[in-house]
Design a protein around this motif. Structure first.
Motif, PDB file in Angstrom:
ATOM      1  N   PHE A  44       0.832  -1.213   0.000  1.00  0.00           N
ATOM      2  CA  PHE A  44       0.000   0.000   0.000  1.00  0.00           C
ATOM      3  C   PHE A  44       0.863   1.258   0.000  1.00  0.00           C
ATOM      4  CE2 PHE A  44      -3.369  -2.838   0.664  1.00  0.00           C
ATOM      5  CZ  PHE A  44      -4.571  -2.167   0.582  1.00  0.00           C
ATOM      6  N   ALA A  58       1.201   3.637   6.348  1.00  0.00           N
ATOM      7  CA  ALA A  58       0.616   2.795   5.301  1.00  0.00           C
ATOM      8  C   ALA A  58       0.096   1.482   5.868  1.00  0.00           C
ATOM      9  CB  ALA A  58       1.656   2.526   4.215  1.00  0.00           C
ATOM     10  N   TYR A  65     -12.369   6.753   3.403  1.00  0.00           N
ATOM     11  CA  TYR A  65     -11.038   6.208   3.675  1.00  0.00           C
ATOM     12  C   TYR A  65     -10.017   7.324   3.893  1.00  0.00           C
ATOM     13  CZ  TYR A  65      -6.529   4.001   2.723  1.00  0.00           C
ATOM     14  OH  TYR A  65      -5.223   3.589   2.801  1.00  0.00           O
ATOM     15  N   GLU A  66     -10.024   8.344   3.031  1.00  0.00           N
ATOM     16  CA  GLU A  66      -9.069   9.440   3.184  1.00  0.00           C
ATOM     17  C   GLU A  66      -9.313  10.215   4.479  1.00  0.00           C
ATOM     18  OE1 GLU A  66      -9.177  11.800  -0.316  1.00  0.00           O
ATOM     19  OE2 GLU A  66      -8.321  10.236  -1.609  1.00  0.00           O
ATOM     20  N   PRO A  92      -0.690   5.005  -4.718  1.00  0.00           N
ATOM     21  CA  PRO A  92      -1.309   6.261  -4.250  1.00  0.00           C
ATOM     22  C   PRO A  92      -2.550   5.998  -3.400  1.00  0.00           C
ATOM     23  CG  PRO A  92      -0.752   6.419  -6.584  1.00  0.00           C
ATOM     24  CD  PRO A  92      -0.514   5.006  -6.193  1.00  0.00           C
ATOM     25  N   ARG A  93      -2.777   6.860  -2.418  1.00  0.00           N
ATOM     26  CA  ARG A  93      -3.888   6.654  -1.483  1.00  0.00           C
ATOM     27  C   ARG A  93      -5.242   6.656  -2.183  1.00  0.00           C
ATOM     28  NH1 ARG A  93      -3.182   7.437   4.657  1.00  0.00           N
ATOM     29  NH2 ARG A  93      -1.058   6.638   4.796  1.00  0.00           N
ATOM     30  N   SER A  94      -5.345   7.360  -3.283  1.00  0.00           N
ATOM     31  CA  SER A  94      -6.623   7.421  -3.989  1.00  0.00           C
ATOM     32  C   SER A  94      -7.028   6.073  -4.586  1.00  0.00           C
ATOM     33  CB  SER A  94      -6.561   8.470  -5.101  1.00  0.00           C
ATOM     34  OG  SER A  94      -5.508   8.169  -6.012  1.00  0.00           O
ATOM     35  N   ALA A 133      -8.494   0.141   4.994  1.00  0.00           N
ATOM     36  CA  ALA A 133      -9.000  -0.152   3.651  1.00  0.00           C
ATOM     37  C   ALA A 133      -9.641  -1.531   3.593  1.00  0.00           C
ATOM     38  CB  ALA A 133      -7.863  -0.046   2.629  1.00  0.00           C
ATOM     39  N   THR A 173      -7.988   7.897   7.436  1.00  0.00           N
ATOM     40  CA  THR A 173      -6.568   7.547   7.432  1.00  0.00           C
ATOM     41  C   THR A 173      -5.658   8.765   7.331  1.00  0.00           C
ATOM     42  OG1 THR A 173      -6.612   7.250   5.026  1.00  0.00           O
ATOM     43  CG2 THR A 173      -7.022   5.308   6.388  1.00  0.00           C
ATOM     44  N   ALA A 221      -3.182   2.219   7.545  1.00  0.00           N
ATOM     45  CA  ALA A 221      -4.168   2.593   6.527  1.00  0.00           C
ATOM     46  C   ALA A 221      -4.647   1.381   5.745  1.00  0.00           C
ATOM     47  CB  ALA A 221      -3.564   3.633   5.579  1.00  0.00           C
ATOM     48  N   HIS A 264      -6.260   3.051  -2.915  1.00  0.00           N
ATOM     49  CA  HIS A 264      -6.140   2.018  -1.886  1.00  0.00           C
ATOM     50  C   HIS A 264      -7.403   1.172  -1.757  1.00  0.00           C
ATOM     51  CE1 HIS A 264      -2.467   3.566   0.617  1.00  0.00           C
ATOM     52  NE2 HIS A 264      -2.200   3.331  -0.649  1.00  0.00           N
ATOM     53  N   GLU A 268     -13.903   6.054  -0.978  1.00  0.00           N
ATOM     54  CA  GLU A 268     -12.578   6.684  -1.011  1.00  0.00           C
ATOM     55  C   GLU A 268     -12.532   7.924  -0.136  1.00  0.00           C
ATOM     56  OE1 GLU A 268     -11.958   7.363  -5.111  1.00  0.00           O
ATOM     57  OE2 GLU A 268     -11.670   5.228  -5.619  1.00  0.00           O
TER      58      GLU A 268
END
Length: 431
Positions: free
Chosen positions: A205, A395, A386-387, A209-211, A402, A390, A398, A213, A383
């Motif tokens: 992870f 990671a 999640y953002e 990128p976090r977008s 997820a 987290t 996070a 995950h 998403e």
């Protein structure tokens, strides 16, 4: 006027000279050729060399990659059981120890119980080979269509076969040792992957990128469902085929029932092809008991194969694999052509994975109507949640969030019905 006339005459002479030169060039036996110069940028050359090196390295490391794939398949098969023990308040380390001990026991115990008897029965089968061959030749000689085959069986000699068998056996034993070594490596690699699950997942992870995950978590969850369901289904169907074949042959009094049952259970891992690999040796072995027993064995295996494909396989595999028969057959041919039996075994989960990725990545196929707007809205909400949850997390932590959001979404989809994802009825699985 004179000046203008001189200039006009000069221009006409120049034009005439140019036309003469062109006509000479055209009539020359060696006309001038156009040169097309192709220049490749140094960066392109470097990229091409790197691609070739990576391809060569992957080909050389193909057995290692297959061992890694096998380890991931073992993880996908055993991890749900470990998570079930965790939900019963058993520590993950203890759960891994219990499940892996049972897994090794399931693998080793049948080998210990069957190999000695299997060796004895194979030796007895070899000793009875002349008698069995004579009976088969006598049976085939009764019919005009198979009389030539009976003569071939009577005149067949093993001298050349035995000479070539020694060389082939040495090469085959080397392959067997390599296969056992890679299999043991895959089992231990699966053990380490399950022990270091959180760190490995966090490292994966961290490079995404976090977008993306949530999408990555859904793909990993679906991969576990596909691979785990496929392997568990293979184990159950192979065991049931072996047990049924052993009981059938024992009840009919066919000799060497255990050897044929073990072979039939192993051959049953291949859909479509495994049917013939299972039936042909069993039916030929039943010939020594007469046509009635042979017909009974053939009919019983035919009925069992039909029941297995119609009822047992959909029940065991569930929604893990939803592949049409044409896709199954094409995948088996492609996988077998690329890498033999191993390729055929990996073909079905690979095909199911490709279809899953098309679904999860929201790929709009040319002939499909755009109907993913609701799913995309749900993805955006997940998403955003999640953002929010987290923000400032590492990671590894996070990744756990997820997975939690993905599991919650999966439960909602299961509760809303089997047609919630694409809006169409699922097809019966054909592994």
């Amino acid at each position: 006027m004179v000046v203008h006339g001189i200039i006009f005459l000069t221009e006409r002479k120049d034009i005439a000279m140019m036309r003469t030169k062109k006509s000479k060039d055209a009539s020359s036996p060696h006309p001038r050729k156009r040169v097309l110069r192709i220049e490749i940028a140094p960066a392109t050359l470097i990229i091409g060399v790197l691609v070739l090196c990576v391809a060569w390295l992957l080909i050389r490391l193909l057995p290692v990659l297959l061992a890694l794939v096998a380890a991931l398949m073992i993880v996908g098969t055993l991890n749900p059981a470990v998570e079930w023990l965790e939900s019963r308040h058993i520590r993950r380390g203890n759960g891994i120890a219990i499940i892996f001990s049972l897994f090794l026991l399931i693998i080793v115990l049948p080998l210990i119980l069957t190999i000695p008897a299997l060796v004895d029965q194979v030796a007895s089968l070899v000793a009875q080979e002349p008698e069995l061959r004579a009976r088969a030749a006598g049976f085939l000689s009764r019919y005009p269509l198979t009389a030539s085959l009976a003569d071939y069986l009577r005149d067949f000699h093993y001298d050349a076969l035995i000479k070539s068998f020694g060389v082939q056996m040495l090469a085959f034993s080397t392959r067997i040792i390599e296969t056992v070594a890679y299999s043991a490596g895959a089992v231990f690699l699966a053990l380490y992957i399950m022990i270091d699950r959180d760190r490995l997942r966090g490292a994966l992870f961290a490079v995404v990128p976090r977008s993306h995950h949530i999408q990555l978590s859904r793909i990993m969850t679906n991969l576990q469902t596909i691979v785990g369901g496929y392997l568990r289904g293979q184990i159950v169907t192979c065991l049931m085929m072996g047990i049924f074949l052993y009981i059938l042959l024992q009840a009919c009094g066919v000799p060497n029932a255990l050897a044929f049952a073990v072979f039939g259970g192993i051959a049953d891992v291949l859909p479509f092809i495994g049917v013939f690999l299972t039936m042909i040796p069993a039916v030929l072995a039943a010939l020594v008991k007469g046509p009635v027993i042979t017909l009974v064995v053939f009919a019983a295996l035919l009925v069992y194969e039909e029941l297995e494909s119609r009822f047992l396989i959909p029940l065991v595999y569930g929604r893990a694999l939803r592949l049409p028969s044409s896709v199954v057959l094409f995948s088996l041919i492609a996988g077998g052509s690329l890498y033999g039996i191993a390729g055929a075994l990996l073909a079905l989960p690979m095909a199911a994975t490709i279809l899953m990725l098309i679904d999860e990545l929201r790929v709009e196929l040319p002939g499909e109507q755009a109907g993913n707007s609701d799913l995309k809205e749900v993805d955006k909400r997940n998403e955003a949640e999640y953002e929010r949850r987290t923000a400032g997390m590492a990671a590894e932590e996070a990744a756990a969030v997820a997975v939690e959001i993905t599991d919650h979404r999966k439960k909602e989809e299961t509760a809303s019905g089997p047609h919630a994802k694409r809006g169409g009825p699922p097809e019966r699985p054909h592994p």
